[in-house]
Scaffold this motif. Structure first.
Motif, PDB file in Angstrom:
ATOM      1  N   ASP A 146       0.811  -1.258  -0.003  1.00 40.42           N
ATOM      2  CA  ASP A 146       0.029   0.134   0.001  1.00 40.42           C
ATOM      3  C   ASP A 146       0.820   1.267  -0.005  1.00 40.42           C
ATOM      4  N   LEU A 147       1.984   1.294   0.824  1.00 40.80           N
ATOM      5  CA  LEU A 147       2.811   2.332   0.587  1.00 40.80           C
ATOM      6  C   LEU A 147       3.717   2.707  -0.704  1.00 40.80           C
ATOM      7  N   VAL A 148       3.918   1.540  -1.302  1.00 37.70           N
ATOM      8  CA  VAL A 148       4.485   1.500  -2.605  1.00 37.70           C
ATOM      9  C   VAL A 148       3.334   2.028  -3.648  1.00 37.70           C
ATOM     10  N   ALA A 149       2.076   1.675  -3.560  1.00 39.84           N
ATOM     11  CA  ALA A 149       1.169   2.330  -4.082  1.00 39.84           C
ATOM     12  C   ALA A 149       0.955   3.792  -4.049  1.00 39.84           C
ATOM     13  N   ARG A 150       0.874   4.185  -2.736  1.00 35.16           N
ATOM     14  CA  ARG A 150       0.926   5.722  -2.537  1.00 35.16           C
ATOM     15  C   ARG A 150       2.078   6.404  -3.201  1.00 35.16           C
ATOM     16  N   THR A 151       3.032   5.725  -3.255  1.00 28.58           N
ATOM     17  CA  THR A 151       4.332   6.630  -3.911  1.00 28.58           C
ATOM     18  C   THR A 151       4.026   6.626  -5.186  1.00 28.58           C
TER      19      THR A 151
END
Length: 442
Positions: free
Chosen positions: A387-392
């Motif tokens: 989910d953090l990769v998707a946010r970036t």
């Protein structure tokens, strides 16, 4: 009572997440702390957290706890996104549309208006569609090795409606539904709506673990198995003939129905025959015209075993009665005048070009995909969080789906599913380059 209390607790937390009271990244109480806070059993607290994870609202990290998920990427039933002002590429959903299609639509609508019976398009269609439309689909399916009379083909409002119709027909509330441990998120929504019990079966990039499926059948009375044997979503595998034969044998031996999702099957013309060809008496074959023609045409079809036709008709009457008459007339015209054949040929060529671009950019990062597919699977490093990769990526203009959206088991699916069909080639190449940069440094 325990189920009701877990739902009340999970609903309360979900409301706080959706309102922003619990922002992305918030660490939630441990299972024991949640149980004490709400005066519930530990098992009930665990179930509440599982419901939140199934809804795509939270993510568990081994040894660290449960966190509010960042919803920058598609992660499950709740498809909320952060605003993206400078969009580079949407790699979260496949919505293919060729530049010449609006012109083809304008021409087809003019032809319908000039030579068709316009009054008939204003009347309600019967459940399953008019027989001439069902006959056009039956003729089309001969090209896939499916030989059934028009009466065994019913029109639906897209593949999702067909999937719901099939499962509502064969599985009662509480019934075990066998499905891959990574699978199309829409089936999870149907299972939830129909109160089914989804039971995950191990799978990987080489296919469904049929030994695991048989072990499940030995231990539980499975009502149905939902499978995507050709261009699985999200993993892209294609089952060979021997695997399909074994699936049919298992279905007969343990007396369960097969729900075969063929949404992407048209992209691989060399695939083995459909499961329906091996077990026609117990296979519901689900397809649509959203990927080969246009996503806005909500016309799908369901090939139904003869013994279930009456039951399917009742479900259709209860859920939609009939399909859109203009859209079904348009699709029927395109089936008979060669447009569908031409579009599918163009889509197959397009998918191969796009997939080559993705492999060129991402292969050394662990990207896996079938050369005919419109999507691929990118495993992330163990220390990265989807989910953090998707946010970036979203902050840099690229939308993706996280692996957990496709997971049916509690095991973390630390990966991205990349859909390649929507952006232009220029946007796709730029988007893939950004994915490489972000994931390479994750």
């Amino acid at each position: 009572m325990r189920i009701e209390r877990s739902k009340a607790v999970s609903d309360r937390i979900a409301a706080s997440i959706r309102s922003g009271e619990l922002p992305a990244g918030t660490r939630l109480p441990t299972h024991r702390e949640l149980a004490r806070k709400h005066g519930i059993a530990l098992a009930t607290a665990t179930k509440a957290y599982r419901e939140l994870a199934d809804a795509g609202l939270t993510v568990g990290e081994r040894g660290r706890g449960t966190f509010v998920r960042d919803l920058s990427g598609f992660a499950g039933p709740d498809a909320r996104r952060i605003p993206v002002t400078d969009r580079v590429a949407d790699l979260s959903f496949n919505q293919p549309l060729a530049e010449e299609q609006p012109l083809a639509l304008r021409r087809a609508l003019r032809e319908l208006a000039s030579e068709g019976d316009l009054a008939s398009l204003l009347r309600q269609s019967p459940p399953g569609g008019h027989m001439r439309e069902r006959a056009a689909v039956a003729t089309y399916l001969l090209g896939r090795g499916i030989d059934v009379p028009p009466a065994n083909v019913v029109l639906t409002n897209g593949a999702q409606h067909g999937l719901d119709t099939a499962l509502a027909t064969v599985a009662r509330p509480g019934a075990p539904l066998a499905l891959d441990s990574l699978t199309y998120p829409g089936v999870k929504l149907v299972a939830q709506l129909r109160h089914l019990d989804p039971v995950p079966v191990r799978c990987g990039t080489d296919g469904t673990d049929l030994d695991a499926l048989e072990a499940l059948c030995r231990s539980r009375r499975v009502s149905a198995a939902y499978l995507m044997p050709t261009l699985h979503n999200p993993l892209g595998f294609v089952l060979d003939t021997s695997a399909r034969e074994r699936v049919a044998e298992l279905a007969r031996a343990y007396d369960f129905c097969l729900v075969e999702d063929a949404t992407y099957a048209f992209l691989d013309a060399a695939a083995a025959p459909a499961l329906q060809a091996f077990a026609p008496e117990r296979t519901f074959y689900v397809g649509s015209f959203s990927k080969n023609l246009a996503p806005g045409l909500r016309i799908g079809y369901l090939v139904v075993p003869t013994s279930h036709l009456d039951a399917v008709s009742r479900v259709l009457r209860a859920t939609s009665w009939g399909v859109d008459t203009v859209a079904s007339a348009l699709v029927t015209r395109w089936l008979t005048d060669g447009t569908v054949h031409a579009m599918e040929s163009a889509r197959r060529a397009d998918a191969r070009v796009r997939q080559k671009a993705a492999v060129h950019e991402l292969a050394d990062l662990g990207y896996r995909a079938h050369p005919c597919a419109y999507h691929g699977w990118l495993a992330l490093p163990d220390d990265a969080r989807g989910d953090l990769v998707a946010r970036t990526l979203a902050e840099r203009g690229v939308l993706v789906s996280t692996g957990d959206a496709f997971a049916t088991s509690p095991e973390r699916a630390n990966a991205l599913r990349l859909a390649l069909a929507t952006p232009s080639m220029e946007q796709l190449i730029r988007g893939l380059s950004i994915v490489r940069e972000v994931v390479g440094f994750a």
